[in-house]
Design an enzyme around this catalytic site. Structure first.
Site, PDB file in Angstrom:
ATOM      1  N   CYS A   2     -43.017  44.420  56.801  1.00  0.00           N
ATOM      2  CA  CYS A   2     -42.361  45.782  56.717  1.00  0.00           C
ATOM      3  C   CYS A   2     -42.014  46.437  57.558  1.00  0.00           C
ATOM      4  O   CYS A   2     -42.808  46.588  58.384  1.00  0.00           O
ATOM      5  CB  CYS A   2     -42.840  46.171  55.548  1.00  0.00           C
ATOM      6  N   ASN A 101     -47.561  47.789  54.098  1.00  0.00           N
ATOM      7  CA  ASN A 101     -46.931  46.907  54.992  1.00  0.00           C
ATOM      8  C   ASN A 101     -48.194  45.868  54.927  1.00  0.00           C
ATOM      9  O   ASN A 101     -48.964  46.525  54.467  1.00  0.00           O
ATOM     10  CB  ASN A 101     -46.498  47.269  56.038  1.00  0.00           C
ATOM     11  N   GLY A 102     -48.025  45.166  54.557  1.00  0.00           N
ATOM     12  CA  GLY A 102     -49.200  43.689  54.691  1.00  0.00           C
ATOM     13  C   GLY A 102     -49.535  43.533  53.356  1.00  0.00           C
ATOM     14  O   GLY A 102     -49.103  43.483  52.770  1.00  0.00           O
ATOM     15  N   GLU A 506     -37.958  24.483  70.853  1.00  0.00           N
ATOM     16  CA  GLU A 506     -37.766  25.668  70.573  1.00  0.00           C
ATOM     17  C   GLU A 506     -36.322  25.911  70.212  1.00  0.00           C
ATOM     18  O   GLU A 506     -35.596  26.537  69.182  1.00  0.00           O
ATOM     19  CB  GLU A 506     -38.117  27.007  71.769  1.00  0.00           C
ATOM     20  N   LYS A 510     -34.690  27.888  66.756  1.00  0.00           N
ATOM     21  CA  LYS A 510     -33.471  28.884  67.057  1.00  0.00           C
ATOM     22  C   LYS A 510     -32.492  28.962  66.664  1.00  0.00           C
ATOM     23  O   LYS A 510     -31.779  29.314  65.235  1.00  0.00           O
ATOM     24  CB  LYS A 510     -33.263  28.648  68.965  1.00  0.00           C
ATOM     25  N   HIS A 529     -39.205   5.149  65.654  1.00  0.00           N
ATOM     26  CA  HIS A 529     -40.116   5.300  64.552  1.00  0.00           C
ATOM     27  C   HIS A 529     -39.421   5.882  63.294  1.00  0.00           C
ATOM     28  O   HIS A 529     -40.775   5.863  62.373  1.00  0.00           O
ATOM     29  CB  HIS A 529     -41.640   5.357  65.550  1.00  0.00           C
ATOM     30  N   LYS A 628     -39.387  39.801  61.735  1.00  0.00           N
ATOM     31  CA  LYS A 628     -39.737  40.049  62.891  1.00  0.00           C
ATOM     32  C   LYS A 628     -41.228  39.450  63.148  1.00  0.00           C
ATOM     33  O   LYS A 628     -41.011  38.537  64.396  1.00  0.00           O
ATOM     34  CB  LYS A 628     -39.582  41.306  64.143  1.00  0.00           C
TER      35      LYS A 628
HETATM   36  O1  M6R Z   1     -44.693  38.244  67.726  1.00  0.00           O
HETATM   37  P1  M6R Z   1     -45.284  36.597  67.811  1.00  0.00           P
HETATM   38  O2  M6R Z   1     -44.696  36.642  69.411  1.00  0.00           O
HETATM   39  O3  M6R Z   1     -46.574  36.285  67.520  1.00  0.00           O
HETATM   40  O4  M6R Z   1     -45.248  36.362  66.680  1.00  0.00           O
HETATM   41  C1  M6R Z   1     -44.514  34.323  66.175  1.00  0.00           C
HETATM   42  C2  M6R Z   1     -43.683  33.733  65.586  1.00  0.00           C
HETATM   43  O5  M6R Z   1     -43.444  34.570  64.311  1.00  0.00           O
HETATM   44  C3  M6R Z   1     -42.077  33.932  66.146  1.00  0.00           C
HETATM   45  O6  M6R Z   1     -42.088  33.675  67.518  1.00  0.00           O
HETATM   46  C4  M6R Z   1     -40.970  33.333  65.338  1.00  0.00           C
HETATM   47  O7  M6R Z   1     -40.865  32.179  65.028  1.00  0.00           O
HETATM   48  C5  M6R Z   1     -39.614  33.978  66.279  1.00  0.00           C
HETATM   49  N1  M6R Z   1     -38.221  34.018  64.585  1.00  0.00           N
HETATM   50  C6  M6R Z   1     -38.720  32.344  66.374  1.00  0.00           C
HETATM   51  O8  M6R Z   1     -37.334  32.981  66.945  1.00  0.00           O
END
Ligand code: M6R
Length: 633
Positions: A2, A101-102, A506, A510, A529, A628
């Site tokens: 949050c 937050n948490g 990756e 994405k 497989h 994020k």
């Molecule tokens: O802040 P961090 O790099 O530790 O975050 C790790 C993941 O939560 C982050 O890379 C997440 O997978 C991204 N949303 C991917 O785009």
């Protein structure tokens, strides 16, 4: 997960809180709210389910006076997104308001205990426990020896008692109508930053929300209590002992946290990669008399580096994919065994430790709960930890023994792009440096590798700036057109081998996180497989192929999938590629040695994910169900 904000100063708080929340919205966006305290001690609470816009509409019709307030944008953990579950949460008489937050892990036990004291709960959240607990300790003084203490002291003690009772992770902003001149701020295992302004002070979960007011910040530490007044901030340990504040100056330009004409932060951040890669690379390369040297001011490369029997790298999500590429890179350049592990797996298995291992954690935010836990576990076993992070002042940066910063600038979009490529850049620099120190790389090869790395930002620019280049057939328009033809496919599979496989992982992440397309990555050799059973005419196969020794093998894999009806795209760095004969479409990316190709091949794949998300009508900056920074486990 949050976002928390708070303001105390001479301006009306509500519009400032709203602007800050918009900057923090990437941290959570299922509901939002503010509590503003007027000089007459009345707390005005406004909150709403939905994105910040819903709160903004609510506030448009409300008169909210007051120059002290707290705000919150939520990513639901306990209780569905709803008006009632939105923060701030208050006690019954509306004299105390809290944003959190948490996760309060023992909330159920505390809730049941408070219910025996006749406390009535309104929401399903864990946070509401904190506000009732605080109110209970403040009002009853039950555990306090000095009943005749001032109300100020009683409140402070009640804050301390509350913190000692709750278990889990938290950052809290607190206001109380008995003290209209202050905001209380505390944290444990969750970020909270104090902005030290002129005649105003602020709290925030992240720096961008503070930059409009100040560049002087203090990163609150676990178990500290900050009391913010208009003109100063007092800092205490939870024992009550007063401490001095040592502020840090933030160097970011405020534009770095704005969209600057781009439709979304994600697109802006994709485009910033050539610069970000240069910013991460150039300060670490010293060229003298035609000879280049990799320098890390942060690290003393003593014998413990050279003799380390193993390298362990752990991280989550995109950062984990950087760790996988790190595994290949360290093995390639240093010939040291490497283990790359997902932090949430690593911490819960019973990993074998060797205190001489090099232990690396990677995290953009430096606040990811599982990554922090993995680091703490390793440290508790005696490991020396190197953190690669983008966030100065983050918990990871503060607790690791060594920190290497990715100078990517603020990454706001939930989908990580420039953080990923700059993490890779740090890894390559470390791997080449270590390989040289271990005698695995000759001086001549060392010079070549550095030269090749210095070329990378230019190659990234070739793709992003539509530069005409004989060896590059790909630019943003090509990706956009391809996305417009393929975005409705129901299955998108990404394959590759080794470095290219890690890139596929990756790329699939994405795409799925922002376009909500079912996308998967497979090590190309694994197709037969099992996964090939999924292939039909609604499948798009995207292959990354940048390692010449593996071209033949991967060509067979493409044939196998194409012959079962899939449409296929190959991304390769081979100009006269034989893939043109077997794939429906081939994109030629700028040439680079295969070990560095992930830095380049991921760029069109990021753009592809972005355009698929936009074409599907999604907001790529705020994908559903995601936030994020994942500060809960
Ligand atoms: O802040 P961090 O790099 O530790 O975050 C790790 C993941 O939560 C982050 O890379 C997440 O997978 C991204 N949303 C991917 O785009």
């Amino acid at each position: 997960m949050c976002g928390i904000t708070g303001y105390i100063g001479n301006e009306e708080a509500a519009p400032i809180l709203l602007r800050s929340l918009k900057k923090l919205e990437y941290r959570g966006y299922d509901s939002a709210g503010i509590a503003v305290m007027a000089d007459n001690s009345k707390i005005n609470l406004q909150k709403s389910k939905g994105q910040i816009k819903a709160l903004e509409d609510l506030l448009a019709g409300a008169a909210i006076d007051g120059r002290t307030g707290i705000g919150h944008t939520r990513w639901a953990t306990h209780g569905e997104p709803s008006d009632t579950n939105s923060h701030p949460h208050t006690n019954e008489s509306l004299s105390i308001a809290i944003v959190h937050n948490g996760i309060i892990e023992n909330y159920l036990k505390l809730k049941q205990w408070l219910q025996t004291k006749n406390v009535v709960f309104k929401s399903d959240t864990d946070t509401e426990v904190a506000v009732h607990l605080l109110n209970y300790f403040y009002k009853t003084e039950s555990d306090l020896p000095a009943a005749n203490d001032s109300s100020e002291k009683r409140f402070f003690n009640a804050v301390v008692q509350t913190l000692h009772k709750i278990e889990g992770s938290y950052a809290l902003g607190i206001i109380c109508s008995d003290f209209t001149d202050r905001i209380y701020a505390v944290r444990k295992d969750n970020p909270l930053i104090i902005g030290l302004g002129k005649n105003e002070n602020l709290i925030s979960s992240d720096v961008p929300a503070l930059l409009e007011h100040t560049r002087q910040v203090y990163f609150l530490d676990d178990n500290e209590i900050a009391v913010l007044y208009r003109n100063h901030v007092d800092l205490f340990q939870d024992s009550g002992e007063k401490k001095s504040i040592h502020s840090t100056t933030i160097n970011w330009n405020i534009d770095a946290a704005e969209k600057n004409g781009y439709a979304h932060f994600m697109l802006k951040e994709i485009h910033e990669q050539a610069k970000a890669l240069g910013d991460t690379l150039h300060p670490r390369i010293k060229i003298e008399n035609g000879c280049s040297e990799i320098l890390f001011d942060e690290i003393q490369f003593d014998s413990s580096w050279v003799n380390a029997p193993r390298i362990v790298i752990t991280a989550c999500g995109t950062a984990y994919h950087a760790a996988v590429i790190g595994k290949y890179a360290f093995e390639y350049f240093t010939r040291t065994p490497v283990e790359a592990d997902i932090a949430s797996e690593y911490r819960y298995r019973n990993p074998v430790f060797n205190k001489d291992d090099i232990f690396i954690v990677i995290s953009q935010s430096g606040e990811t709960a599982d990554t922090l836990a993995a680091m703490r576990l390793a440290k508790s076993k005696g490991a020396h930890v190197l953190a690669i992070t983008n966030t100065v002042g983050s918990t990871l940066a503060r607790e690791a023994d060594l920190v290497v910063y990715t100078w990517a600038g603020p990454e706001i979009a939930v989908a990580s792009t420039k953080a990923f490529t700059t993490q890779l850049m740090c890894i390559y620099l470390l791997a080449i440096k270590l390989g040289r120190l271990k005698g695995q790389i000759t001086d001549c090869a060392y010079q070549t590798y550095i030269k090749e790395l210095l070329q990378i930002p230019e190659s990234v620019k070739e793709i992003l700036n539509h530069t005409e280049h004989a060896d590059c057939s790909i630019n943003e328009d090509v990706v956009k057109r391809f996305a417009s033809l393929q975005f409705s496919k129901t299955k998108m599979f990404f394959i590759g081998r080794q470095f290219d496989y890690a890139v596929s992982m990756e790329a699939a992440l994405k795409l799925k996180e922002i376009s909500y397309t079912h996308s998967e990555s497979f090590a190309a050799g694994e197709l037969k497989h099992g996964p090939i059973a999924l292939v039909d005419s609604n499948t798009l196969l995207i292959t990354t192929a940048t390692q010449p020794a593996l071209f033949e093998k991967i060509a067979s894999n493409i044939r196998e999938v194409s012959s079962r009806g899939a449409y296929s795209l190959v991304i390769t760095n081979e100009k006269d590629s034989a893939f043109k004969e077997i794939a429906n479409e081939v994109w030629i990316i700028p040439k680079s040695p295969e070990y560095f190709s992930p830095l380049i091949s991921i760029i069109p794949l990021q753009l592809f994910a972005y355009y698929c998300a936009v074409l599907r009508g999604n907001d790529p900056d705020k994908p559903r169900n995601l936030a994020k920074s994942v500060t809960v486990e």
